[in-house]
Design a protein around this motif. Structure first.
Motif, PDB file in Angstrom:
ATOM      1  N   ARG A 113      -2.831 -12.937  -2.992  1.00 28.96           N
ATOM      2  CA  ARG A 113      -3.932 -11.999  -3.236  1.00 28.96           C
ATOM      3  C   ARG A 113      -4.077 -11.003  -2.089  1.00 28.96           C
ATOM      4  O   ARG A 113      -4.378  -9.820  -2.314  1.00 28.96           O
ATOM      5  CB  ARG A 113      -5.232 -12.773  -3.438  1.00 28.96           C
ATOM      6  N   LYS A 116      -6.576  -4.494  -2.751  1.00 28.01           N
ATOM      7  CA  LYS A 116      -6.694  -3.059  -3.044  1.00 28.01           C
ATOM      8  C   LYS A 116      -6.825  -2.221  -1.784  1.00 28.01           C
ATOM      9  O   LYS A 116      -6.469  -1.039  -1.771  1.00 28.01           O
ATOM     10  CB  LYS A 116      -7.865  -2.800  -3.987  1.00 28.01           C
ATOM     11  N   ASN A 117      -7.346  -2.815  -0.692  1.00 27.17           N
ATOM     12  CA  ASN A 117      -7.491  -2.066   0.554  1.00 27.17           C
ATOM     13  C   ASN A 117      -7.606  -3.047   1.725  1.00 27.17           C
ATOM     14  O   ASN A 117      -7.650  -4.262   1.536  1.00 27.17           O
ATOM     15  CB  ASN A 117      -8.705  -1.129   0.500  1.00 27.17           C
ATOM     16  N   GLU A 174     -10.599  -5.552   1.676  1.00 28.11           N
ATOM     17  CA  GLU A 174     -10.418  -6.724   0.824  1.00 28.11           C
ATOM     18  C   GLU A 174      -9.454  -7.710   1.483  1.00 28.11           C
ATOM     19  O   GLU A 174      -9.658  -8.931   1.433  1.00 28.11           O
ATOM     20  CB  GLU A 174      -9.895  -6.326  -0.558  1.00 28.11           C
ATOM     21  N   GLN A 202       0.823  -1.205   0.000  1.00 31.06           N
ATOM     22  CA  GLN A 202       0.000   0.000   0.000  1.00 31.06           C
ATOM     23  C   GLN A 202       0.862   1.263   0.000  1.00 31.06           C
ATOM     24  O   GLN A 202       0.463   2.302  -0.534  1.00 31.06           O
ATOM     25  CB  GLN A 202      -0.907   0.006   1.242  1.00 31.06           C
TER      26      GLN A 202
END
Length: 587
Positions: free
Chosen positions: A536, A541-542, A545, A295
């Motif tokens: 994964r 994405k955040n 998730e 991130q």
């Protein structure tokens, strides 16, 4: 931590059952103070190849990162001495199906470097050769095999009353069951000293501080001097086993290991067993660390698609800021660079408590064996006998005398100027030795019967050249002295011990048993699911998730038979706990 010479014979802790029981005798050199055995100045195989027919053998090798014919200087060496050609089959390259296909055909190969659990499967299938009588006739192996085997765990006597030798454990050491000889733990935080110092060498209290430091270094040092992009963290998939390998080893920073042969658990030095999918597991903590790093833009975008060879190239070019295997330093560090304060060093994080296995006194979790259908097993035994001879050990660990290293006035060894950088620079090898690049031509077997933490009988020092007195003296460079001043310690292991930040546990070498077909199938499905979901999660994405993937994985693996595999793995962990306690008691 001192390295004491052991005066008792090396004991082995590896037994195989399932119908055919086998104890695998261990190997070690003599004590540091023992004189070399008489009549050993010449190595086997030196009689030349004029009377030998060429022999090509298949080497099925779980340790290899290369598949194909051994070429280069080591290939020429083996060809000249034994008229042997080594054709390596590597599951790490070709995939796990290779083992299944070849065992189904009843012939895994001629020379085998396999896991303990695989040996258990192959013995009752009649695919492993009994080496007992052949080893008795060797010059070197026979010295290291305890023919009057006294098992470390008395229970092994019942399952192998004859004490036959079916295989030789890998990387046996010459120290003790509780000694850790290396200057740095196998897995710990490692970073470029000049870059870390360049941002003020901030104290790292936790993983968040590490990420902040990596971000600062990324901003200040975005590329190498020749323009190659620098990445803080790089990952790779091709080493993934029961779980994600790059996650597994960072768990050791916080006291939990993922025992080989298990999929569902983590284990600490106290003997606590934690399910991998527990919300407080170290596996989840490290996944969260990588997710946060991604991130922040700190994870190499090549990670999902690259293999280890690409990573090795980046390490050689100093394109990676965070390393975690001790041996990764060797891709870049040299004495010359160290004189300029340049190189990768340990950077401790205050809240870590590293779990470190001791030297592999009893061997590691793999073995050398010979397939029951092997071509010319006597020639293979002769080759293995040479591998453990002083000459064979020196070639494997240090290359050529006169090229890589030379004798000192006191009869010990020191690296030559070429030898100091031959690996990193892939230095051209003289034609007389086989030509090509030095790194390219190194042994692709990538495993040893005895480790380099064994004493060379001619020098009284380890075969590992990092621990030669000449190397230690040469390594008193700006890099090492600056590090020592900053951390008030001789080396990282010394620092971690002084600050009570490391647990050294006996390195137990035993067979943990093989899976039933039902457990094997469930384990395979769980492993694939955990590995795929782990990747994964890191690139989620955040946070939402990430959390959703974790919760789904926890639920889905239960339906894949998690409870049954966890029960099996917990039983294996209990065996490790018991053997570790006995090893401590025996020292």
């Amino acid at each position: 931590m001192s390295r004491k010479a052991i005066k008792k014979p090396l004991l082995l802790v590896l037994a195989c059952y399932l119908g055919i029981a086998a104890v695998l005798s261990s190997c070690t050199t003599g004590s540091k103070n023992d004189p070399p055995p008489t009549g050993q100045s010449e190595s086997p195989g030196t009689s030349g190849t004029e009377e030998r027919k060429p022999l090509s053998i298949t080497v099925f090798n779980n340790a290899a990162n290369y598949q194909g014919e051994q070429t280069g200087w080591y290939g020429k060496l083996v060809k000249d001495k034994f008229n042997l050609t080594l054709n390596i089959l590597a599951p790490q390259v070709a995939g796990d199906q290779l083992y299944k296909t070849r065992t189904a055909a009843g012939d895994l190969g001629d020379l085998l470097i396999i896991d303990n659990s695989q040996l258990e499967e192959l013995l009752p299938a009649g695919m492993i050769m009994d080496l007992t009588d052949r080893i008795k006739n060797t010059k070197y192996l026979s010295q290291y095999v305890d023919n009057h085997f006294k098992p470390f765990n008395a229970a092994f006597e019942a399952i192998n009353p004859d004490g036959k030798i079916y295989a030789l454990p890998t990387f046996t050491a010459d120290t003790s069951p509780t000694t850790f000889s290396e200057e740095i733990p196998y897995s710990s935080p490692i970073m470029p000293w000049d870059y870390y110092s360049g941002i003020g060498a901030p104290k790292l209290n936790n993983l968040d501080d590490l990420l902040d430091a990596l971000k600062q270094m990324q901003e200040k040092y975005p590329a190498t001097p020749d323009g190659k992009p620098i990445v803080p963290i790089t990952l790779w998939k091709d080493w993934d086993g029961g779980s994600m390998e790059n996650v597994r080893w960072l768990g050791n920073w916080y006291g939990f290991e993922h025992p080989t042969g298990t999929t569902t658990i983590q284990l600490n030095a106290k003997g606590d067993i934690v399910p991998l999918i527990d919300d407080n597991s170290m596996y989840k903590k490290i996944l969260q660390f990588y997710f946060k790093a991604n991130q922040m833009g700190l994870v190499d975008p090549d990670s999902p698609s690259q293999d280890w060879n690409k990573v090795a190239e980046k390490l050689t070019n100093k394109q990676v800021l965070l390393l975690w295997y001790s041996w990764q330093r060797g891709f870049y560090n040299t004495i010359e660079r160290g004189r300029n304060g340049d190189g990768n060093v340990a950077v401790p994080i205050a809240d870590t408590r590293i779990l470190q296995n001791s030297d592999a006194y009893y061997g590691s979790g793999r073995v050398f064996a010979i397939g029951s259908k092997a071509k010319d097993p006597d020639r293979i035994i002769e080759f293995l006998d040479w591998i453990v001879s002083p000459e064979g050990m020196r070639y494997y660990t240090n290359g050529f005398e006169g090229f890589n290293y030379e004798k000192t006035e006191d009869g010990k060894f020191r690296l030559t100027e070429v030898g100091q950088t031959a690996f990193q620079n892939n230095t051209p090898v003289p034609d007389e030795y086989g030509g090509g690049g030095y790194q390219d031509g190194q042994s692709k077997i990538n495993s040893m019967i005895m480790s380099d933490f064994v004493f060379d009988p001619d020098t009284g020092e380890f075969y590992n050249n990092n621990y030669w007195s000449a190397t230690i003296e040469a390594n008193k460079t700006t890099l090492t002295t600056d590090w020592q001043k900053a951390y008030n310690a001789t080396n990282p292991t010394d620092y971690y011990i002084k600050n009570n930040m490391i647990d050294i546990v006996p390195n137990i070498n035993t067979s943990l048993g093989s899976d039933s077909s039902e457990i094997k199938n469930k384990r395979s499905q769980i492993s694939d699911y955990v590995k795929n979901t782990s990747w994964r999660m890191i690139f989620a994405k955040n946070q939402d998730e990430f959390d959703q993937l974790w919760e789904k994985m926890k639920s889905d693996v239960e339906g894949l038979g998690w409870a049954d595999v966890f029960e099996t793995d917990s039983g294996r962990a209990q065996k490790i706990i018991k053997l570790r306690a006995e090893a401590v008691a025996s020292k």
